[in-house]
Enzyme design. Structure first.
Site, PDB file in Angstrom:
ATOM      1  N   GLY A 138      -4.278  13.015   2.353  1.00  0.00           N
ATOM      2  CA  GLY A 138      -5.394  12.742   2.892  1.00  0.00           C
ATOM      3  C   GLY A 138      -5.500  12.130   4.133  1.00  0.00           C
ATOM      4  O   GLY A 138      -6.868  11.953   5.055  1.00  0.00           O
ATOM      5  N   ASN A 139      -4.466  11.285   4.270  1.00  0.00           N
ATOM      6  CA  ASN A 139      -4.300  10.251   5.487  1.00  0.00           C
ATOM      7  C   ASN A 139      -4.198  10.875   6.835  1.00  0.00           C
ATOM      8  O   ASN A 139      -4.707  10.725   7.681  1.00  0.00           O
ATOM      9  CB  ASN A 139      -3.036   8.942   5.241  1.00  0.00           C
ATOM     10  CG  ASN A 139      -3.468   8.068   4.027  1.00  0.00           C
ATOM     11  OD1 ASN A 139      -2.938   7.865   3.637  1.00  0.00           O
ATOM     12  ND2 ASN A 139      -4.819   7.274   3.620  1.00  0.00           N
ATOM     13  N   GLU A 185      -7.107   3.788  -6.714  1.00  0.00           N
ATOM     14  CA  GLU A 185      -7.614   4.076  -5.577  1.00  0.00           C
ATOM     15  C   GLU A 185      -9.528   2.993  -6.168  1.00  0.00           C
ATOM     16  O   GLU A 185      -9.898   3.346  -7.705  1.00  0.00           O
ATOM     17  CB  GLU A 185      -7.383   4.690  -4.881  1.00  0.00           C
ATOM     18  CG  GLU A 185      -8.725   5.204  -3.883  1.00  0.00           C
ATOM     19  CD  GLU A 185      -8.321   4.323  -2.443  1.00  0.00           C
ATOM     20  OE1 GLU A 185      -8.756   3.004  -2.832  1.00  0.00           O
ATOM     21  OE2 GLU A 185      -7.888   4.764  -1.392  1.00  0.00           O
ATOM     22  N   ARG A 211       1.022  -1.695   0.126  1.00  0.00           N
ATOM     23  CA  ARG A 211       0.187  -0.177  -0.104  1.00  0.00           C
ATOM     24  C   ARG A 211       0.531   1.407   0.087  1.00  0.00           C
ATOM     25  O   ARG A 211       1.920   1.557   0.408  1.00  0.00           O
ATOM     26  CB  ARG A 211      -0.837  -0.170   1.154  1.00  0.00           C
ATOM     27  CG  ARG A 211      -1.357   1.372   1.516  1.00  0.00           C
ATOM     28  CD  ARG A 211      -2.982   1.182   2.556  1.00  0.00           C
ATOM     29  NE  ARG A 211      -4.071   2.190   2.648  1.00  0.00           N
ATOM     30  CZ  ARG A 211      -4.353   3.138   3.484  1.00  0.00           C
ATOM     31  NH1 ARG A 211      -3.748   2.883   4.827  1.00  0.00           N
ATOM     32  NH2 ARG A 211      -5.102   3.979   3.551  1.00  0.00           N
ATOM     33  N   HIS A 212       0.388   2.403  -0.770  1.00  0.00           N
ATOM     34  CA  HIS A 212       0.905   3.485  -0.326  1.00  0.00           C
ATOM     35  C   HIS A 212       1.291   4.327   0.469  1.00  0.00           C
ATOM     36  O   HIS A 212       0.858   3.301   1.211  1.00  0.00           O
ATOM     37  CB  HIS A 212       0.636   3.964  -1.558  1.00  0.00           C
ATOM     38  CG  HIS A 212      -0.836   4.990  -1.025  1.00  0.00           C
ATOM     39  ND1 HIS A 212      -1.308   5.748   0.604  1.00  0.00           N
ATOM     40  CD2 HIS A 212      -2.365   4.844  -1.177  1.00  0.00           C
ATOM     41  CE1 HIS A 212      -2.509   5.586   0.691  1.00  0.00           C
ATOM     42  NE2 HIS A 212      -2.825   5.121  -0.103  1.00  0.00           N
ATOM     43  N   GLY A 213       1.825   4.567   0.588  1.00  0.00           N
ATOM     44  CA  GLY A 213       2.779   5.425   2.515  1.00  0.00           C
ATOM     45  C   GLY A 213       1.620   6.541   2.686  1.00  0.00           C
ATOM     46  O   GLY A 213       0.457   6.797   1.801  1.00  0.00           O
ATOM     47  N   ARG A 247      -0.157   8.860  -5.209  1.00  0.00           N
ATOM     48  CA  ARG A 247       1.286   9.140  -4.274  1.00  0.00           C
ATOM     49  C   ARG A 247       1.343   7.402  -4.227  1.00  0.00           C
ATOM     50  O   ARG A 247       2.274   7.369  -3.101  1.00  0.00           O
ATOM     51  CB  ARG A 247      -0.442   8.894  -2.896  1.00  0.00           C
ATOM     52  CG  ARG A 247      -1.765   8.146  -3.054  1.00  0.00           C
ATOM     53  CD  ARG A 247      -2.332   8.330  -2.216  1.00  0.00           C
ATOM     54  NE  ARG A 247      -3.806   7.940  -2.351  1.00  0.00           N
ATOM     55  CZ  ARG A 247      -5.269   8.343  -3.170  1.00  0.00           C
ATOM     56  NH1 ARG A 247      -5.184   9.980  -3.281  1.00  0.00           N
ATOM     57  NH2 ARG A 247      -6.225   7.664  -2.722  1.00  0.00           N
TER      58      ARG A 247
END
Length: 307
Positions: free
Chosen positions: A32-33, A116, A26-28, A88
């Site tokens: 948005g996170n 996504e 999964r991306h870093g 991302r």
């Protein structure tokens, strides 16, 4: 005897053409996170990594290199990357790539089908919060976001990607030398990674609903077993698999795959059949027809043509 030896040699040769590892990353951590309000002003595909997310990706690259170099049958190994087109994920790949020399990387492909889940253009924070609450009531797999996708929609396109992936492997489109260990690294998103595993291991919707999202830059490793099946249980512990949401039956299945041959799959899948049927009868003689009362009104269901 010669035929047996020939088949064994063919099997070994076929196994050499298969990737040693298929690794989902999964991306870093993204902007948005860190702050969900970013989705209301920035298109989802343009959301970038935070500095912490870049550091996570560099660390993931180091871990991946150590994993591949220490868990292969050959020191002459290679990697091939598939990456989602989102900013991302591409940035995550860029940082991960710093751990690999050019001779180790035989290719990279941007793959739109592992992007996504589409949530519907700009995401108004309060509206999205209410929508996700509705999703929990409806069911995470089938709920479709307004103007967006359901997890079922993502499953369909990831399934299409998997078919292409197998054709790439079967036809050696990745230009892999059988003397080298090939490792596929797929840099994607949380949901896409979960439905990838769901499709690969034939998990049911009910099993999917229990799965948890991987963390940022979390690595999930499918390693080739002795008989040609891939398993999560070679690299990961029972505790890790439980934390991901795998049931005891799913974990046992992963352990079985370590030494399994593809020809054994049907005999092994009785636990899978039992999830659909109340019982499994051993023979035709065990099947008993139910007595049907001739006066049963249920006949009218088939005979009434006026309704």
């Amino acid at each position: 005897m010669k035929n047996v030896e020939a088949k064994q040699k063919e099997k070994i040769q076929n196994l050499k053409m298969l990737p040693k590892h298929i690794i989902l990353v999964r991306h870093g951590e993204s902007e948005g996170n860190k702050d969900t309000s970013a989705y209301s002003t920035i298109p989802d595909h343009k959301i970038s990594l935070t500095e912490h997310g870049r550091a996570q990706a560099r660390l993931a690259g180091s871990r991946l290199r150590d994993l591949i170099s220490s868990h292969g049958s050959s020191q002459d190994w290679r990697v091939y990357f598939y990456v989602s087109p989102y900013e991302r994920t591409r940035s995550t790949l860029r940082e991960i790539g710093k751990s690999f020399s050019k001779k180790r990387v035989i290719g990279v492909r941007e793959e739109c089908r592992i992007r996504e889940q589409d949530f519907g253009n700009f995401q108004v924070e309060e509206r999205m919060k209410a929508t996700k609450e509705t999703r929990e009531k409806f069911g995470r797999f089938f709920y479709r976001f307004p103007e967006g996708e359901s997890a079922a929609d993502v499953f369909d396109r990831v399934s299409s990607f998997l078919e292409s992936l197998w054709r790439d492997i079967d036809l050696n489109r990745l230009n892999n030398d059988p003397s080298q260990d090939l490792n596929l690294i797929i840099i994607s998103h949380g949901l896409a990674s979960r439905v990838f595993l769901m499709k690969w291991f034939k998990w049911t919707v009910e099993q999917f609903e229990r799965l948890y999202n991987p963390g940022n830059c979390e690595i999930r490793v499918m390693e080739l077993g002795r008989g040609g099946e891939y398993s999560l249980a070679i690299h990961h512990t029972d505790e890790e698999l439980q934390e991901w949401g795998l049931s005891p039956e799913m974990i046992e299945d992963q352990k079985w795959r370590i030494n399994a041959n593809k020809t054994d799959l049907n005999d092994h899948c009785k636990w899978y059949l039992n999830s659909f049927f109340d019982n499994e009868l051993d023979s035709d003689e065990d099947v008993k027809e139910e007595d049907i009362d001739s006066d049963d009104d249920s006949k009218d269901i088939f005979l009434d043509t006026d309704s």
